[in-house]
Design a protein around this motif. Structure first.
Motif, short mmCIF file in Angstrom:
data_model
loop_
_atom_site.label_atom_id
_atom_site.label_comp_id
_atom_site.label_asym_id
_atom_site.label_seq_id
_atom_site.Cartn_x
_atom_site.Cartn_y
_atom_site.Cartn_z
N UNK A 158 0.73 -1.37 -0.08
CA UNK A 158 0.08 0.05 0.11
C UNK A 158 0.89 1.24 0.01
N UNK A 159 1.85 1.27 0.95
CA UNK A 159 2.84 2.33 0.80
C UNK A 159 4.11 1.83 1.25
N UNK A 160 5.26 2.58 0.60
CA UNK A 160 6.58 2.01 0.92
C UNK A 160 7.48 3.37 1.14
N UNK A 161 8.34 3.03 2.16
CA UNK A 161 9.39 4.14 2.60
C UNK A 161 10.41 4.22 1.45
N UNK A 162 11.04 5.39 1.27
CA UNK A 162 11.97 5.66 0.28
C UNK A 162 13.28 4.79 0.80
N UNK A 163 13.31 4.68 2.11
CA UNK A 163 14.36 3.75 2.62
C UNK A 163 14.20 2.10 2.25
N UNK A 164 12.96 1.78 2.33
CA UNK A 164 12.64 0.42 2.16
C UNK A 164 12.98 0.14 0.47
N UNK A 165 12.67 1.26 -0.49
CA UNK A 165 12.90 0.77 -1.85
C UNK A 165 14.07 0.98 -2.08
N UNK A 166 15.06 1.88 -1.40
CA UNK A 166 16.43 1.90 -1.78
C UNK A 166 17.25 0.78 -1.32
N UNK A 167 16.90 0.04 -0.25
CA UNK A 167 17.38 -1.09 0.22
C UNK A 167 16.89 -2.47 -0.48
N UNK A 168 15.64 -2.41 -0.71
CA UNK A 168 15.08 -3.73 -1.24
C UNK A 168 15.02 -3.75 -2.83
N UNK A 169 14.46 -2.54 -3.32
CA UNK A 169 13.98 -2.53 -4.88
C UNK A 169 14.82 -1.17 -5.36
N UNK A 170 16.06 -1.05 -5.41
CA UNK A 170 16.80 0.05 -6.03
C UNK A 170 16.32 0.33 -7.49
N UNK A 171 16.14 1.38 -7.87
CA UNK A 171 15.70 1.68 -9.29
C UNK A 171 14.34 1.72 -9.49
N UNK A 172 13.77 1.20 -8.63
CA UNK A 172 12.27 1.11 -8.63
C UNK A 172 11.68 2.43 -8.06
N UNK A 173 10.26 2.60 -8.39
CA UNK A 173 9.39 3.76 -7.84
C UNK A 173 8.23 3.28 -6.94
N UNK A 174 7.93 3.88 -5.95
CA UNK A 174 6.80 3.65 -5.03
C UNK A 174 5.49 3.31 -5.86
N UNK A 175 5.34 4.26 -6.94
CA UNK A 175 4.10 4.13 -7.76
C UNK A 175 4.08 2.53 -8.49
N UNK A 176 5.22 2.14 -8.89
CA UNK A 176 5.54 0.81 -9.72
C UNK A 176 5.27 -0.28 -8.72
N UNK A 177 5.49 -0.01 -7.17
CA UNK A 177 5.45 -1.31 -6.45
C UNK A 177 4.17 -1.37 -5.79
N UNK A 178 3.37 -0.21 -5.70
CA UNK A 178 1.97 -0.36 -5.26
C UNK A 178 1.15 -1.58 -5.71
N UNK A 179 0.59 -2.41 -5.09
CA UNK A 179 -0.20 -3.38 -5.59
C UNK A 179 0.49 -4.77 -5.88
N UNK A 180 1.89 -4.45 -5.81
CA UNK A 180 2.97 -5.69 -5.86
C UNK A 180 2.86 -6.41 -4.61
#
Length: 421
Positions: A46-68
């Motif tokens: 539903x929501x992801x922090x910038x720190x989570x994306x940088x650590x776990x899915x670098x190069x991807x965006x929050x909008x891209x990951x919502x619903x995944x």
């Protein structure tokens, strides 16, 4: 005039507050380095922090990951474990606090994280998903593993030191006994020879006892010196063309008197074996050790048989006895230096536990093998296989593993007439 329907004052404040909360959370999640996520009941983001994306899915965006789901980010194994945790939280409402787990990815290095996962509730207290926060503890876990490994290694080293200390004590006690016994006999018989008043004594017999015990001391010192050369990597074999049957026959004859004294039938069965390159003195020493052991551990009236033959491209020597045999628990250790079997200790049979260690080193110096087959209470058979064609010297071993570097020197083709102790 069109009338505007106004919402009650309380509801207007509630929606404004909700909007403010969303703005605050959005700003927080987009800037924090903390690894925070929110998921629905199906474990979709539903929501992801910038720190989570940088650590776990670098190069991807929050909008891209919502619903995944985690299956779009992590390995199937890790994603499955995370899904099970979240569904358990949804079922029970109980959080998982500071759970250390390994994050595994496809095509990326794994990481260790400490995660806290909790139920996500609406304003009525109903569970509508999960949220969590995790921090990378890879460096801490790696350090802990390193410390644990060092502790295990230190424990193993301490155990080895205790074993060596015990071995040293056993060695001192054993050598002291082995030295004291013949020396006591020598001194006693010398005193008898000096006692001119003694009557009925046979000087020749006394001298024979003195000589036998002196030879025993000489063999003990020789074994200790030989062992030190093995451990220091200075053992050398001087290869020359020799007749193995002659060496075996001489070794058997040297033990004939001792076998007769114990009423043991000592026989040699030698088939034709081509002469080949060996160190005659060392092979004689090897056979002397094995035959001596066989006679020593065979009761009166028993039999010791030495056989010589060939199998394919190898000379095969066997020494078989009808003695006490070797307990199964001792068979794997009989070639260790200073090791004595339970039977030898219980029956106070003389020996230092060096003979088989030395024998094994001699066999390996000739690129051969030595094995033992024993039936406790019914005897033992030692089998030595030596290649008839010379090969390269065996590879040097680490002295810490108690074996040696082997130096091979050629020598003139002769057959020894005396066995080297």
């Amino acid at each position: 005039m069109v009338k505007t329907k106004l919402l009650p004052q309380g509801r207007q404040e509630s929606e404004a507050l909700r909007e403010l909360k969303l703005i605050c959370m959005s700003n927080l999640l987009s800037t924090t380095d903390e690894r925070v996520y929110f998921k629905d009941l199906q474990s979709r983001f539903l929501f992801l922090s910038a720190g989570w994306i940088a650590a776990c899915a670098p190069g991807r965006t929050a909008e891209e990951l919502i619903g995944k789901t985690d299956f779009d980010v992590f390995s199937a194994q890790h994603a499955s474990a995370a899904f099970e945790d979240e569904q358990q939280i949804i079922r029970t409402g109980k959080p998982l606090v500071a759970q250390v787990e390994r994050e595994t990815y496809a095509g990326r290095a794994d990481a260790w994280v400490s995660s806290t996962k909790m139920p996500l509730r609406d304003e009525h207290g109903q569970i509508i998903g999960t949220f969590g926060i995790s921090r990378d503890v890879t460096a801490q876990i790696t350090a802990e593993h390193a410390v644990a490994q060092q502790a295990r290694e230190l424990s193993a080293q301490n155990e080895r030191l205790r074993e060596l200390d015990g071995l040293k004590d056993e060695f001192i006690a054993l050598i002291s006994h082995e030295l004291r016994t013949p020396l006591t006999s020598i001194i006693g018989n010398v005193e008898l020879l000096k006692d001119e008043c003694a009557s009925g004594l046979n000087p020749g017999q006394l001298v024979e006892v003195i000589e036998r015990n002196a030879q025993r001391l000489l063999r003990l010192i020789g074994d200790l010196l030989f062992l030190s050369r093995i451990q220091a990597g200075r053992m050398a074999v001087e290869l020359r063309i020799a007749d193995l049957a002659d060496i075996a026959a001489q070794a058997v004859e040297e033990m004939r008197l001792e076998a007769q004294r114990k009423h043991i039938d000592l026989v040699l069965s030698a088939a034709a074996v081509p002469s080949f390159a060996v160190d005659p003195a060392r092979i004689a020493q090897l056979l002397g050790n094995l035959i001596s052991n066989a006679v020593k551990f065979t009761p009166a009236g028993g039999k010791v048989e030495v056989r010589l033959g060939t199998v394919e491209e190898q000379a095969v020597l066997t020494v078989t006895d009808t003695g006490v045999g070797i307990a199964e628990a001792d068979r794997e250790r009989i070639f260790e230096r200073f090791f004595r079997t339970a039977t030898a200790t219980q029956q106070a049979i003389q020996g230092t536990g060096l003979g088989l260690t030395i024998s094994k080193a001699i066999v390996e110096a000739h690129n051969g093998t030595i094995t033992v087959d024993s039936d406790e209470g019914h005897g033992s058979t030692f089998t030595i296989c030596l290649p008839l064609s010379p090969g390269p010297p065996p590879m040097p071993k680490d002295p810490a593993t108690e074996e040696s570097k082997i130096v091979t020197r050629p020598g003139p083709p002769t057959t020894p007439r005396a066995r080297n102790p």
